[in-house]
Design a protein around this motif. Structure first.
Motif, PDB file in Angstrom:
ATOM      1  N   ARG A  71     -53.789  14.362 -11.787  1.00  0.00           N
ATOM      2  CA  ARG A  71     -52.715  14.863 -12.654  1.00  0.00           C
ATOM      3  C   ARG A  71     -51.975  13.708 -13.328  1.00  0.00           C
ATOM      4  N   MET A  96     -56.080  24.113 -10.616  1.00  0.00           N
ATOM      5  CA  MET A  96     -55.130  24.832 -11.483  1.00  0.00           C
ATOM      6  C   MET A  96     -53.858  23.996 -11.653  1.00  0.00           C
ATOM      7  N   ALA A  97     -53.426  23.365 -10.561  1.00  0.00           N
ATOM      8  CA  ALA A  97     -52.157  22.626 -10.571  1.00  0.00           C
ATOM      9  C   ALA A  97     -52.270  21.285 -11.300  1.00  0.00           C
ATOM     10  N   CYS A  98     -53.469  20.727 -11.369  1.00  0.00           N
ATOM     11  CA  CYS A  98     -53.546  19.348 -11.884  1.00  0.00           C
ATOM     12  C   CYS A  98     -53.522  19.285 -13.410  1.00  0.00           C
ATOM     13  N   GLU A  99     -53.810  20.397 -14.063  1.00  0.00           N
ATOM     14  CA  GLU A  99     -53.698  20.471 -15.523  1.00  0.00           C
ATOM     15  C   GLU A  99     -54.504  19.404 -16.255  1.00  0.00           C
ATOM     16  N   ALA A 125     -61.022  27.784 -12.644  1.00  0.00           N
ATOM     17  CA  ALA A 125     -60.181  26.675 -13.119  1.00  0.00           C
ATOM     18  C   ALA A 125     -60.942  25.751 -14.080  1.00  0.00           C
TER      19      ALA A 125
END
Ligand code: DHK
Length: 153
Positions: A71, A96-99, A125
């Motif tokens: 990220r 999903m969180a790391c974008e 994702a």
């Protein structure tokens, strides 16, 4: 500052048992080794103007930590989650969180194999999925990511 440090960074992350490539069920996974995959990614990265950070782990937690580290640092991810593709909601959550745009790669065509391999949590994702094309799938994924990075996608 070295020349390569200004190049977009792409992580190539490999999950469990991929360290056994070349030895492991060669009739399924082929005879190329993980060192061959790393050399292919390095060569492809050089041609495309990408700096490659190539890793493999047998640990789900380590794979998740590496995705988290991407990220804000990596321009893209190529990931072969191996067996964790089919089991890990936690890995899906990390992606999903790391974008960071991620392309999922499988050496084999998971849809021609056992039913339990047909579903990948990670695919949800991923911007794209490549499977069944052998290790060249990694080079194709890097090529696609280079274009996406260039386009600013
Ligand atoms: C690799 C694995 O180790 C399996 O668990 C997956 C994937 C398929 C591959 O084809 O690269 O099911």
């Amino acid at each position: 500052m070295s020349k390569s440090s200004s190049l977009p960074l792409v992580a190539v992350l490999n999950g469990p048992n991929l360290n056994m490539l070349g030895l492991r069920q060669p009739e399924v996974y082929g005879r190329m080794t993980l060192d061959d995959v790393e050399a292919l990614c390095a060569e492809t990265g050089e041609q495309l103007g990408l700096a490659i950070d190539f890793r493999q782990t047998n640990s789900e937690g380590e794979l998740i930590s590496w995705v988290q580290e991407c990220r804000g640092k990596m321009a893209g991810i190529v990931i072969n989650p191996a067996g964790y593709s089919h089991t890990s909601v936690a890995l899906l959550d990390a992606l999903m969180a790391c974008e960071v745009p991620a392309i999922e790669v499988h050496i084999t065509n998971i849809h021609r194999r056992e039913t339990f391999r047909h579903h990948s949590y990670v695919s949800r994702a991923a911007v794209g999925v490549i499977c069944g094309l052998g290790i060249r799938g990694y080079a194709l994924a890097l090529t696609a990511l280079a274009e996406m990075i260039e386009e600013g996608a």
